[in-house]
Design an enzyme around this catalytic site. Structure first.
Site, mmCIF file in Angstrom:
data_model
loop_
_atom_site.group_PDB
_atom_site.id
_atom_site.type_symbol
_atom_site.label_atom_id
_atom_site.label_comp_id
_atom_site.label_asym_id
_atom_site.label_seq_id
_atom_site.Cartn_x
_atom_site.Cartn_y
_atom_site.Cartn_z
ATOM 1 N N ASN A 112 0.445 -1.298 -0.491
ATOM 2 C CA ASN A 112 0.223 -0.099 0.077
ATOM 3 C C ASN A 112 0.601 1.421 0.625
ATOM 4 O OD1 ASN A 112 -2.422 1.477 0.863
ATOM 5 N ND2 ASN A 112 -1.339 2.246 2.508
ATOM 6 N N GLU A 113 1.035 1.920 -1.174
ATOM 7 C CA GLU A 113 1.825 3.481 -1.185
ATOM 8 C C GLU A 113 2.567 3.257 -1.270
ATOM 9 O OE1 GLU A 113 -0.933 6.585 0.986
ATOM 10 O OE2 GLU A 113 -2.769 5.442 -0.513
ATOM 11 N N ILE A 114 3.581 2.207 -1.242
ATOM 12 C CA ILE A 114 5.013 2.216 -1.019
ATOM 13 C C ILE A 114 5.961 2.808 -1.572
ATOM 14 C CG2 ILE A 114 6.956 0.112 -1.187
ATOM 15 C CD1 ILE A 114 4.732 -0.588 0.495
ATOM 16 N N ALA A 150 -0.891 -0.655 -4.447
ATOM 17 C CA ALA A 150 -1.852 0.526 -4.709
ATOM 18 C C ALA A 150 -0.709 2.001 -4.683
ATOM 19 C CB ALA A 150 -2.242 0.986 -2.759
#
Length: 527
Positions: free
Chosen positions: A444-446, A477
């Site tokens: 997620n939103e790495i 994401a």
């Protein structure tokens, strides 16, 4: 192609006994103790039942280092202890302790012996207790939970053994944990072909492969002890919702200690009831493992399962059982609001019922593997699930100034290098059979989405997903797709994904409502 099923359970008539192990634990908040030792005096500790979240019991304070993202509630180090006995009659059985999740940095001890450390607070794990048990004497299970270094999360995590604990008693020869993989192919309203892979285990007290020496075709020498090979019969039966057996497959195999054996079977099913969001019909696969020579039932293992097809199409979107379905989804964190993080089945069910009533049909597990009971309920109620593994890879997220930084190293990035493969594999194997799960998310939103190293990590994680499960696609994401350099998502990162995850497009363009349309023209084959 596509998939099936859910978690596994036991039957009252099964040689496998899986018991709720939540009752009558003793708890102490604080460290510097010798609480792992059996003779430690814990009589004055608080008695409680699991699941338990000690953070929600604390005082809200701006001084708590968890910050507002962590609910401004306290962390710390906590100890749990439970005393139990095993009967002499069970000598020769295998006992495993199973944790659905402990937040975080848990170390488990049995009679003073450390069984291991699992840092990631959202993953399920288990240990073999057998070599260290005392028969017809008290045994002491102790768990140290370390959530002192904060902030380590961008949302409320809770503290402690906040998910269920199970004690499973098995014959040495049994179906391995999460050992059935049920996939449906050539699915239509008229028929379906089920492919069943079953991993079988032959445990002995010492689990060291180096100590096994093949003697001949009938036995092995194991730590100087002669142990016979065993011939088994695996009978896999497909059972419908009314309890009727509607398909069966039988196979034989020879098992050797320690080395797992995998068996593949097929069942043809006529007129299957397909699982869908409006009619979430569930079957179960009953795996009956027998000694070929004596006919003794060695194990009986159940895998709930639902039959459906699904795919993500670049032009038509999401297709379920041949029909286009609009996914109206929400991100759903693991906590239960003012109830805290301790798993409460009815509270989770109530959340899903409210969401269903308002028109929701999709759940994104934000941003970690969920409690198993959530996926069971999604199977039963008819939700489509994005099962997510990580919120961080190597780079930590700085929650204090909203910039990515390596200076905040208390989150899951601390143990990504040493545990990412182990944790991701556990999630995939545990959740493989849930019909509700239609896509894996590896992040997620790495922060690494803007780096070449991030592309390498993505491919490493995605390869694990594909090796474990060729039926589902993988996403991550991306929240910087339209950002400016140097944080803009690399096109190589996006293009490496099976399905590209778009987050917060409105941040980066004046006319955000046209962004998806523009990208569809630029990347017509992108899902």
């Amino acid at each position: 192609l596509m998939l099936l099923g859910a978690c596994n359970s036991s039957s009252p008539i099964s040689p496998r006994e899986r018991s709720d192990f939540n009752a009558d634990w003793r708890f102490h908040l604080g460290d510097g103790l010798q609480a792992a030792q059996p003779g430690f005096a814990a009589n004055d500790w608080r008695v409680l039942n699991l699941p338990h979240d000690w953070a929600i019991e604390g005082d809200f304070s701006r001084e708590n280092p968890s910050g507002t993202g962590g609910g401004a509630l306290p962390g710390g180090v906590g100890w749990y202890r439970k005393t139990f006995s095993v009967d002499n009659a069970d000598i020769g059985k295998i006992f495993r302790i199973e944790f659905d999740g402990v937040y975080m940095n848990s170390e488990v001890f049995i009679n003073g012996v450390s069984l291991g450390v699992r840092p990631y607070g959202y993953i399920s794990f288990s240990y073999n207790l057998t070599p260290y048990l005392k028969w017809d004497e008290p045994n002491v299970l102790a768990v140290r939970v370390d959530n002192a270094e904060q902030p380590n999360s961008r949302w409320y995590s809770g503290c402690g053994i906040y998910r269920n604990v199970w004690l499973t008693k098995l014959n040495p020869v049994h179906v391995a944990q999460w050992g059935t993989y049920v996939t449906a192919e050539e699915v239509s309203k008229n028929s379906a072909r089920l492919k069943i892979r079953t991993s079988l285990q032959y445990d002995v007290e010492t689990q060291t492969e180096d100590s096994v020496q093949q003697a001949d075709g009938t036995y092995v020498v194991f730590d100087s002890e002669i142990i016979p090979l065993i011939d088994v019969v695996l009978q896999s039966r497909l059972v419908d919702a009314d309890g009727h057996v509607v398909g069966e497959a039988v196979s034989e195999a020879q098992l050797m200690p320690v080395a797992p054996a995998e068996m593949e079977q097929e069942i043809e099913l006529k007129n299957p009831n397909l699982w869908s969001i409006d009619a979430p019909y569930m079957y179960k696969v009953e795996s009956i493992l027998k000694n070929k020579e004596t006919g003794e039932v060695l194990d009986r293992y159940y895998t709930p399962t639902g039959i459906r097809t699904f795919r993500f199409d670049a032009q038509k979107g999401f297709i379920l059982n041949g029909e286009q379905v609009k996914i109206n989804g929400v991100c759903m964190h693991h906590d239960l609001g003012c109830l805290g993080a301790a798993v409460n089945t009815r509270a989770i069910e109530r959340q899903l019922e409210i969401l269903k009533e308002m028109g929701c049909n999709g759940i994104r597990c934000s941003h970690n593997p969920p409690a198993p009971v959530l996926l069971d309920l999604c199977d039963e109620l008819g939700f489509l699930v994005m099962d997510e593994a990580f919120d961080e890879w190597l780079l930590a997220k700085n929650k204090t100034d909203n910039y990515y930084s390596e200076s905040l190293a208390y989150g899951s990035s601390m143990f990504f290098t040493n545990h990412a493969k182990e944790d991701l594999t556990a999630m995939l194997r545990r959740d493989y059979n849930h019909p509700s799960v239609v896509i894996w998310s590896i992040g997620n939103e790495i922060p690494e989405q803007s780096s070449v190293d991030g592309v390498k990590i993505l491919k490493f994680l995605q390869d694990i997903c594909h090796q474990e499960d060729s039926s589902r696609m993988v996403t991550s994401a991306c929240d910087n797709i339209a950002a400016v350099e140097p944080i803009r998502t690399l096109r190589e990162f996006e293009n490496a994904l099976d399905v590209v995850g778009y987050n917060y497009v409105g941040r980066w363009r004046e006319r955000a409502e046209t962004f998806y349309e523009e990208d569809r023209k630029e990347y017509p084959e992108r899902r």
